[in-house]
Design a protein around this motif. Sequence first.
Motif, mmCIF file in Angstrom:
data_model
loop_
_atom_site.group_PDB
_atom_site.id
_atom_site.type_symbol
_atom_site.label_atom_id
_atom_site.label_comp_id
_atom_site.label_asym_id
_atom_site.label_seq_id
_atom_site.Cartn_x
_atom_site.Cartn_y
_atom_site.Cartn_z
ATOM 1 N N ALA A 101 0.814 -1.220 0.000
ATOM 2 C CA ALA A 101 0.000 0.000 0.000
ATOM 3 C C ALA A 101 0.849 1.271 0.000
ATOM 4 C CB ALA A 101 -0.927 0.001 1.211
ATOM 5 N N THR A 102 2.069 1.201 0.535
ATOM 6 C CA THR A 102 2.897 2.405 0.656
ATOM 7 C C THR A 102 4.004 2.484 -0.383
ATOM 8 O OG1 THR A 102 4.305 1.251 2.286
ATOM 9 C CG2 THR A 102 2.479 2.595 3.144
ATOM 10 N N HIS A 103 4.181 1.427 -1.181
ATOM 11 C CA HIS A 103 5.221 1.458 -2.208
ATOM 12 C C HIS A 103 4.923 2.575 -3.204
ATOM 13 C CE1 HIS A 103 7.776 0.226 -5.564
ATOM 14 N NE2 HIS A 103 8.484 -0.435 -4.671
ATOM 15 N N PRO A 104 5.937 3.314 -3.668
ATOM 16 C CA PRO A 104 5.705 4.439 -4.593
ATOM 17 C C PRO A 104 4.973 4.067 -5.879
ATOM 18 C CG PRO A 104 7.928 4.532 -3.706
ATOM 19 C CD PRO A 104 7.360 3.229 -3.253
ATOM 20 N N ASN A 109 -7.848 1.639 -5.388
ATOM 21 C CA ASN A 109 -9.061 2.262 -4.869
ATOM 22 C C ASN A 109 -8.908 2.373 -3.359
ATOM 23 O OD1 ASN A 109 -11.874 1.845 -3.518
ATOM 24 N ND2 ASN A 109 -12.338 2.621 -5.560
ATOM 25 N N GLU A 110 -9.002 3.561 -2.831
ATOM 26 C CA GLU A 110 -8.721 3.790 -1.408
ATOM 27 C C GLU A 110 -9.663 3.019 -0.491
ATOM 28 O OE1 GLU A 110 -8.028 7.520 1.688
ATOM 29 O OE2 GLU A 110 -8.256 7.873 -0.465
ATOM 30 N N ARG A 111 -10.946 2.946 -0.868
ATOM 31 C CA ARG A 111 -11.896 2.228 -0.021
ATOM 32 C C ARG A 111 -11.589 0.736 0.021
ATOM 33 N NH1 ARG A 111 -17.907 4.829 -1.342
ATOM 34 N NH2 ARG A 111 -17.468 6.910 -0.498
ATOM 35 N N ARG A 112 -11.278 0.164 -1.148
ATOM 36 C CA ARG A 112 -10.952 -1.266 -1.182
ATOM 37 C C ARG A 112 -9.690 -1.538 -0.358
ATOM 38 N NH1 ARG A 112 -10.623 -1.823 -6.228
ATOM 39 N NH2 ARG A 112 -12.713 -2.695 -6.623
ATOM 40 N N SER A 113 -8.716 -0.646 -0.485
ATOM 41 C CA SER A 113 -7.476 -0.809 0.278
ATOM 42 C C SER A 113 -7.749 -0.805 1.781
ATOM 43 C CB SER A 113 -6.499 0.314 -0.070
ATOM 44 O OG SER A 113 -5.375 0.290 0.777
ATOM 45 N N LYS A 114 -8.553 0.155 2.237
ATOM 46 C CA LYS A 114 -8.860 0.234 3.669
ATOM 47 C C LYS A 114 -9.590 -1.013 4.148
ATOM 48 C CE LYS A 114 -8.983 5.280 4.083
ATOM 49 N NZ LYS A 114 -9.829 6.479 4.335
ATOM 50 N N ILE A 115 -10.507 -1.532 3.320
ATOM 51 C CA ILE A 115 -11.248 -2.746 3.682
ATOM 52 C C ILE A 115 -10.294 -3.921 3.830
ATOM 53 C CG2 ILE A 115 -12.895 -4.458 2.818
ATOM 54 C CD1 ILE A 115 -14.430 -2.086 1.525
ATOM 55 N N VAL A 116 -9.416 -4.085 2.844
ATOM 56 C CA VAL A 116 -8.503 -5.236 2.853
ATOM 57 C C VAL A 116 -7.485 -5.119 3.994
ATOM 58 C CG1 VAL A 116 -6.663 -6.388 1.557
ATOM 59 C CG2 VAL A 116 -8.792 -5.760 0.410
ATOM 60 N N ILE A 117 -6.975 -3.933 4.239
ATOM 61 C CA ILE A 117 -6.025 -3.745 5.344
ATOM 62 C C ILE A 117 -6.704 -4.050 6.681
ATOM 63 C CG2 ILE A 117 -4.720 -2.011 6.639
ATOM 64 C CD1 ILE A 117 -4.002 -0.713 3.959
ATOM 65 N N LEU A 118 -7.925 -3.553 6.864
ATOM 66 C CA LEU A 118 -8.653 -3.823 8.104
ATOM 67 C C LEU A 118 -8.888 -5.324 8.275
ATOM 68 C CD1 LEU A 118 -10.266 -2.936 10.598
ATOM 69 C CD2 LEU A 118 -12.260 -2.648 9.101
ATOM 70 N N LEU A 181 -3.103 -9.324 -2.106
ATOM 71 C CA LEU A 181 -2.840 -8.055 -1.421
ATOM 72 C C LEU A 181 -2.036 -7.124 -2.316
ATOM 73 C CD1 LEU A 181 -1.903 -9.411 2.144
ATOM 74 C CD2 LEU A 181 -4.161 -8.748 1.262
ATOM 75 N N TYR A 182 -1.146 -7.702 -3.120
ATOM 76 C CA TYR A 182 -0.369 -6.920 -4.093
ATOM 77 C C TYR A 182 -1.280 -6.392 -5.198
ATOM 78 C CZ TYR A 182 2.715 -6.053 -8.077
ATOM 79 O OH TYR A 182 3.335 -5.492 -9.168
ATOM 80 N N VAL A 183 -2.170 -7.260 -5.698
ATOM 81 C CA VAL A 183 -3.078 -6.867 -6.781
ATOM 82 C C VAL A 183 -4.004 -5.740 -6.335
ATOM 83 C CG1 VAL A 183 -5.014 -7.644 -8.217
ATOM 84 C CG2 VAL A 183 -2.994 -9.104 -7.939
ATOM 85 N N VAL A 184 -4.540 -5.848 -5.122
ATOM 86 C CA VAL A 184 -5.439 -4.806 -4.600
ATOM 87 C C VAL A 184 -4.762 -3.441 -4.627
ATOM 88 C CG1 VAL A 184 -6.523 -3.979 -2.462
ATOM 89 C CG2 VAL A 184 -6.889 -6.339 -3.210
ATOM 90 N N HIS A 185 -3.440 -3.428 -4.461
ATOM 91 C CA HIS A 185 -2.712 -2.153 -4.420
ATOM 92 C C HIS A 185 -1.943 -1.883 -5.716
ATOM 93 C CE1 HIS A 185 -3.450 -3.015 -0.117
ATOM 94 N NE2 HIS A 185 -3.717 -1.728 -0.119
ATOM 95 N N SER A 186 -2.356 -2.595 -6.786
ATOM 96 C CA SER A 186 -1.738 -2.372 -8.096
ATOM 97 C C SER A 186 -2.763 -1.990 -9.157
ATOM 98 C CB SER A 186 -0.997 -3.633 -8.560
ATOM 99 O OG SER A 186 -0.023 -4.024 -7.618
ATOM 100 N N VAL A 187 -4.045 -2.161 -8.855
ATOM 101 C CA VAL A 187 -5.116 -1.891 -9.820
ATOM 102 C C VAL A 187 -6.146 -0.963 -9.176
ATOM 103 C CG1 VAL A 187 -6.892 -2.892 -11.291
ATOM 104 C CG2 VAL A 187 -4.791 -4.193 -10.826
ATOM 105 N N ASP A 188 -6.447 0.109 -9.871
ATOM 106 C CA ASP A 188 -7.410 1.077 -9.352
ATOM 107 C C ASP A 188 -8.716 0.959 -10.136
ATOM 108 O OD1 ASP A 188 -8.792 3.159 -8.268
ATOM 109 O OD2 ASP A 188 -7.401 4.737 -8.918
#
Length: 330
Positions: A101-104, A109-118, A181-188
């Motif tokens: 999530a923090t890699h440059p 999608n911010e909402r999906r990221s927050k859901i998956v992180i939680l 988890l990588y895919v969730v933070h690679s596709v918007d």
Amino acid sequence: MGSNLKNAIVALLAPLPSVVFYLTFLKQYEEMANVGGSGRGGSLAAAVWEWCFHHPLLLANLLFLFNVNVLFWVLSHLQNSHWMIDLYWTVIPVMLVHYYATHPLAQYNERRSKIVILLTWVWAIRLTHNYLRREKWQWGAREDWRFTDMRAQYGKNWWWISFFAVYVSQQMFLIGVCLPLYVVHSVDKPLSIWDFVAVLFTVAGITMAYFADTQLHDFVIQNEKLKEMGKPVVVNLESGLWHYSRHPNYFGEQLWWWGLVIFAWNLGEGWTFVGSLVNSLCLVYVTVLVEQRMLRRSYRAEAYKLYQRTTSVWFPWFKASSELAKEKTT
């Protein structure tokens, strides 16, 4: 200093090399970007940070290789126990999801990221709590019985075989199952109904695993109290979720990982199912080992054989009658 406190300190300090390196990378890359681009001056350091920027998955694997495979392996020989990898099975996915999530290069999608992180945090807290509860809140009191069996099996060769059997194998499993988890933070992409389905799967998995492990824990505690009082123990746990499945905790864990796959599939990266498939196949083998271990205990062998004949292995289902099960075996 007691061994419990000492092991807790070792466990807390163990991941620091990766954390420090990654935070340094973020800081250095931000500084290079602010002065007009990476790789400025052609220095070796700049080339390293540039490589880290362009290869997030490879960097995750390299950090795992040096910090877990090598460092944990060395520590395990100093302590004569491979206990720490079990604890970090619950921690590494949390570290990975925040890394992705923090890699440059991350875009999501911010909402999906927050859901998956939680969800990942809830999963990790549940599993860590179960691990420490099972170990009676002792850090490093014992290693996994499978590693102990392999230590006896391989004897003097265990020192080098353990590097591959305990650590390299864990890298393949953990990096593999965490690919969603990588895919969730690679596709918007916007949220869809499939994200809701994925949430249902993951929450159901966490919930089932929690109740199954809690019922198993209560069963073990009850038997320990019966032993102390000199009374006969209960041979098998066949109540609660264990009435419908011989391994409901394993089934719940699989629901969790396959729920993450649904997130990735919805984002067009269904190939990430490979990690969960390999993990499931490994769990099939672990299930066989666990049941063989149960059958080696003479006081429960016959009762467990009947339990096998009447109760589903993983998927919770209605129990077959004892009479019908006996007829099928005669």
